[in-house]
Write a protein that holds these residues in place. Structure first.
Motif, PDB file in Angstrom:
ATOM      1  N   ASP A  62       0.804  -1.146   0.003  1.00 43.93           N
ATOM      2  CA  ASP A  62      -0.097   0.087  -0.066  1.00 43.93           C
ATOM      3  C   ASP A  62       0.915   1.247   0.082  1.00 43.93           C
ATOM      4  OD1 ASP A  62       0.057   1.063   3.021  1.00 43.93           O
ATOM      5  OD2 ASP A  62       0.056  -0.955   3.081  1.00 43.93           O
ATOM      6  N   VAL A  63       0.085   2.260  -0.343  1.00 41.91           N
ATOM      7  CA  VAL A  63       0.992   3.669  -0.377  1.00 41.91           C
ATOM      8  C   VAL A  63       1.803   3.978   0.886  1.00 41.91           C
ATOM      9  CG1 VAL A  63       0.626   6.207  -1.001  1.00 41.91           C
ATOM     10  CG2 VAL A  63      -0.611   4.473  -2.563  1.00 41.91           C
ATOM     11  N   GLY A  64       1.196   3.995   1.918  1.00 34.70           N
ATOM     12  CA  GLY A  64       1.700   4.187   3.060  1.00 34.70           C
ATOM     13  C   GLY A  64       2.856   3.401   3.345  1.00 34.70           C
ATOM     14  N   THR A  65       2.997   2.072   3.220  1.00 32.31           N
ATOM     15  CA  THR A  65       4.004   1.307   3.689  1.00 32.31           C
ATOM     16  C   THR A  65       5.143   1.560   2.702  1.00 32.31           C
ATOM     17  OG1 THR A  65       2.453  -0.394   4.342  1.00 32.31           O
ATOM     18  CG2 THR A  65       4.835  -1.146   3.490  1.00 32.31           C
ATOM     19  N   ILE A  66       4.835   1.982   1.203  1.00 32.64           N
ATOM     20  CA  ILE A  66       5.897   2.333   0.192  1.00 32.64           C
ATOM     21  C   ILE A  66       6.642   3.650   0.916  1.00 32.64           C
ATOM     22  CG2 ILE A  66       6.188   3.199  -2.016  1.00 32.64           C
ATOM     23  CD1 ILE A  66       3.922   1.496  -3.019  1.00 32.64           C
ATOM     24  N   PHE A  67       5.798   4.424   1.341  1.00 32.72           N
ATOM     25  CA  PHE A  67       6.591   5.790   1.840  1.00 32.72           C
ATOM     26  C   PHE A  67       7.205   5.365   3.220  1.00 32.72           C
ATOM     27  CE2 PHE A  67       4.543   8.358  -1.100  1.00 32.72           C
ATOM     28  CZ  PHE A  67       4.902   9.903  -1.044  1.00 32.72           C
ATOM     29  N   LYS A  68       6.628   4.550   3.856  1.00 30.60           N
ATOM     30  CA  LYS A  68       7.495   4.057   4.934  1.00 30.60           C
ATOM     31  C   LYS A  68       8.847   3.503   4.612  1.00 30.60           C
ATOM     32  CE  LYS A  68       7.203   1.396   9.372  1.00 30.60           C
ATOM     33  NZ  LYS A  68       6.496   0.260   9.821  1.00 30.60           N
ATOM     34  N   ASP A  69       8.751   2.520   3.756  1.00 34.78           N
ATOM     35  CA  ASP A  69       9.963   1.926   3.189  1.00 34.78           C
ATOM     36  C   ASP A  69      11.078   2.890   2.803  1.00 34.78           C
ATOM     37  OD1 ASP A  69       9.007  -0.546   3.901  1.00 34.78           O
ATOM     38  OD2 ASP A  69       8.489  -1.345   1.694  1.00 34.78           O
ATOM     39  N   VAL A  70      10.438   3.881   1.730  1.00 34.00           N
ATOM     40  CA  VAL A  70      11.442   5.144   1.362  1.00 34.00           C
ATOM     41  C   VAL A  70      11.934   5.657   2.593  1.00 34.00           C
ATOM     42  CG1 VAL A  70      11.578   7.018   0.008  1.00 34.00           C
ATOM     43  CG2 VAL A  70      10.402   4.776  -0.826  1.00 34.00           C
ATOM     44  N   GLY A  71      11.138   6.071   3.297  1.00 30.32           N
ATOM     45  CA  GLY A  71      11.723   6.972   4.707  1.00 30.32           C
ATOM     46  C   GLY A  71      12.864   6.228   5.256  1.00 30.32           C
ATOM     47  N   MET A  72      12.607   5.074   5.671  1.00 27.49           N
ATOM     48  CA  MET A  72      13.568   4.087   6.253  1.00 27.49           C
ATOM     49  C   MET A  72      14.926   3.853   5.484  1.00 27.49           C
ATOM     50  SD  MET A  72      12.626   3.714   9.274  1.00 27.49           S
ATOM     51  CE  MET A  72      13.788   2.755   9.744  1.00 27.49           C
ATOM     52  N   PHE A  73      14.758   3.665   4.122  1.00 27.82           N
ATOM     53  CA  PHE A  73      15.836   3.519   3.278  1.00 27.82           C
ATOM     54  C   PHE A  73      16.722   4.962   3.340  1.00 27.82           C
ATOM     55  CE2 PHE A  73      13.223   0.838   0.041  1.00 27.82           C
ATOM     56  CZ  PHE A  73      13.571  -0.171   0.907  1.00 27.82           C
ATOM     57  N   ILE A  74      15.911   5.992   3.468  1.00 23.27           N
ATOM     58  CA  ILE A  74      16.923   7.212   3.349  1.00 23.27           C
ATOM     59  C   ILE A  74      17.326   7.438   4.591  1.00 23.27           C
ATOM     60  CG2 ILE A  74      16.425   9.708   3.446  1.00 23.27           C
ATOM     61  CD1 ILE A  74      14.097   9.363   1.312  1.00 23.27           C
ATOM     62  N   LEU A  75      16.722   7.313   5.869  1.00 21.09           N
ATOM     63  CA  LEU A  75      17.294   7.396   7.006  1.00 21.09           C
ATOM     64  C   LEU A  75      18.509   6.621   7.183  1.00 21.09           C
ATOM     65  CD1 LEU A  75      14.301   7.293   9.693  1.00 21.09           C
ATOM     66  CD2 LEU A  75      16.054   9.091   9.254  1.00 21.09           C
ATOM     67  N   ASN A  76      18.606   5.379   6.781  1.00 21.25           N
ATOM     68  CA  ASN A  76      19.763   4.492   6.832  1.00 21.25           C
ATOM     69  C   ASN A  76      20.868   4.881   5.889  1.00 21.25           C
ATOM     70  OD1 ASN A  76      18.882   2.784   8.953  1.00 21.25           O
ATOM     71  ND2 ASN A  76      17.314   1.583   7.604  1.00 21.25           N
ATOM     72  N   SER A  77      20.391   5.760   4.730  1.00 17.67           N
ATOM     73  CA  SER A  77      21.482   5.631   3.417  1.00 17.67           C
ATOM     74  C   SER A  77      22.251   7.093   3.704  1.00 17.67           C
ATOM     75  CB  SER A  77      20.747   5.472   2.319  1.00 17.67           C
ATOM     76  OG  SER A  77      21.631   5.910   1.265  1.00 17.67           O
ATOM     77  N   VAL A  78      21.626   7.997   4.024  1.00 19.31           N
ATOM     78  CA  VAL A  78      22.055   9.389   4.212  1.00 19.31           C
ATOM     79  C   VAL A  78      22.265   9.724   5.571  1.00 19.31           C
ATOM     80  CG1 VAL A  78      21.963  11.997   3.312  1.00 19.31           C
ATOM     81  CG2 VAL A  78      20.726  10.120   2.349  1.00 19.31           C
ATOM     82  N   GLY A  79      23.639  10.165   5.948  1.00 19.67           N
ATOM     83  CA  GLY A  79      23.893  10.731   7.263  1.00 19.67           C
ATOM     84  C   GLY A  79      23.546  12.193   7.483  1.00 19.67           C
ATOM     85  N   GLY A  80      23.796  12.547   8.592  1.00 20.18           N
ATOM     86  CA  GLY A  80      23.397  13.882   8.814  1.00 20.18           C
ATOM     87  C   GLY A  80      22.006  14.585   8.817  1.00 20.18           C
ATOM     88  N   ALA A  81      21.955  15.813   8.704  1.00 18.40           N
ATOM     89  CA  ALA A  81      20.756  16.430   8.950  1.00 18.40           C
ATOM     90  C   ALA A  81      19.625  15.859   7.579  1.00 18.40           C
ATOM     91  CB  ALA A  81      20.823  18.101   8.736  1.00 18.40           C
ATOM     92  N   MET A  82      20.283  16.016   6.457  1.00 22.10           N
ATOM     93  CA  MET A  82      19.471  15.776   5.278  1.00 22.10           C
ATOM     94  C   MET A  82      18.791  14.428   5.519  1.00 22.10           C
ATOM     95  SD  MET A  82      18.488  17.903   3.080  1.00 22.10           S
ATOM     96  CE  MET A  82      18.999  19.736   3.024  1.00 22.10           C
ATOM     97  N   GLY A  83      19.527  13.446   5.800  1.00 24.80           N
ATOM     98  CA  GLY A  83      18.736  12.247   5.749  1.00 24.80           C
ATOM     99  C   GLY A  83      17.742  12.057   6.886  1.00 24.80           C
ATOM    100  N   ALA A  84      17.984  12.794   8.124  1.00 29.70           N
ATOM    101  CA  ALA A  84      16.887  12.777   9.074  1.00 29.70           C
ATOM    102  C   ALA A  84      15.706  13.419   8.214  1.00 29.70           C
ATOM    103  CB  ALA A  84      17.408  13.528  10.245  1.00 29.70           C
ATOM    104  N   LEU A  85      15.885  14.658   7.753  1.00 24.45           N
ATOM    105  CA  LEU A  85      14.718  15.483   7.212  1.00 24.45           C
ATOM    106  C   LEU A  85      14.035  14.822   6.300  1.00 24.45           C
ATOM    107  CD1 LEU A  85      16.615  18.977   7.232  1.00 24.45           C
ATOM    108  CD2 LEU A  85      14.836  18.521   8.710  1.00 24.45           C
ATOM    109  N   TYR A  86      14.666  14.428   5.302  1.00 27.72           N
ATOM    110  CA  TYR A  86      13.891  13.592   4.350  1.00 27.72           C
ATOM    111  C   TYR A  86      13.270  12.319   4.671  1.00 27.72           C
ATOM    112  CZ  TYR A  86      15.340  16.872   0.687  1.00 27.72           C
ATOM    113  OH  TYR A  86      15.413  17.932  -0.167  1.00 27.72           O
ATOM    114  N   GLY A  87      13.906  11.573   5.524  1.00 21.82           N
ATOM    115  CA  GLY A  87      13.414  10.428   6.094  1.00 21.82           C
ATOM    116  C   GLY A  87      12.139  10.466   6.863  1.00 21.82           C
ATOM    117  N   THR A  88      12.112  11.788   7.693  1.00 27.74           N
ATOM    118  CA  THR A  88      11.059  12.286   8.324  1.00 27.74           C
ATOM    119  C   THR A  88       9.792  12.729   7.785  1.00 27.74           C
ATOM    120  OG1 THR A  88      12.296  13.141  10.266  1.00 27.74           O
ATOM    121  CG2 THR A  88      10.052  14.074  10.125  1.00 27.74           C
TER     122      THR A  88
END
Length: 211
Positions: A62-88
């Motif tokens: 579902d759309v919510g789970t796709i967004f959640k997956d992407v958010g987790m990928f970003i959090l785990n892939s980009v360090g620093g503020a940008m990863g946290a902001l886009y993950g959020t």
């Protein structure tokens, strides 16, 4: 297109985001190099390369789970503020549409409002501080305006994209007040913010990915 985005459409949109980050990585790094570390484009391209590689895992979800997956990928892939902001951004948006295989304009407004609020709470930025908030806020307002005018979804997303672009461009006339670039003070005037610009590419993908 109809009045909703399906989970298949959302996969296409995320794919378009990844392709844009790859294509624009040098431009983003050049923007960042003027007032920052100069690695924003490289980091965003690397992050979305990971997102694209793992996107098949989200197929048929579902759309919510796709967004959640992407958010987790970003959090785990980009360090620093940008990863946290886009993950959020992605994680907060995901909570608004969990379980939905299709989302309409009202859903998108709720998603992006939640994402914007999450970014604001985490980054402590205000409008005019020369951040990605200056991109997402006018874009969300444009979506709401399109809804109030009864515009079809594709036209609402076109307005969303245009407002995001203008928002990113408006950061040229701002002085940076947040993050590393804020130490340069008035020297940041005249330079477009790299984060605001990558945010535009993310939001624009909602239009380009399904246009």
């Amino acid at each position: 297109m109809g009045s909703t985005l399906s989970s298949t459409d959302v996969i296409k949109i995320i794919d378009a985001m990844a392709d844009t980050m790859e294509r624009e990585k040098n431009y983003l790094s050049d923007l960042d190099g003027a007032i920052g570390d100069g690695d924003h484009g490289v980091n965003m391209a690397k992050c979305f390369r990971d997102v694209k590689r793992r996107l098949p895992e989200s197929k048929d979800k579902d759309v919510g789970t796709i967004f959640k997956d992407v958010g987790m990928f970003i959090l785990n892939s980009v360090g620093g503020a940008m990863g946290a902001l886009y993950g959020t951004l992605f994680l907060k948006a995901s909570k608004e549409v969990m379980g939905k295989m299709e989302v309409n304009l009202e859903d998108l407004i709720r998603m992006f409002e939640a994402g914007e609020k999450g970014i604001q709470e985490m980054g402590k930025a205000q409008l005019g501080d020369k951040t990605l908030l200056d991109t997402i806020d006018p874009a969300v307002k444009a979506l709401k305006e399109a809804q109030s005018e009864g515009k079809p979804l594709i036209d609402a997303l076109a307005a969303f994209s245009e407002a995001a672009q203008k928002g990113a461009e408006s950061t040229r006339e701002m002085i940076s007040k947040i993050g590393r670039s804020s130490r340069l003070g008035e020297r940041t005037m005249g330079h477009q913010d790299a984060g605001a610009t990558s945010c535009y590419f993310i939001l624009d993908a909602f239009y380009q990915g399904i246009k």
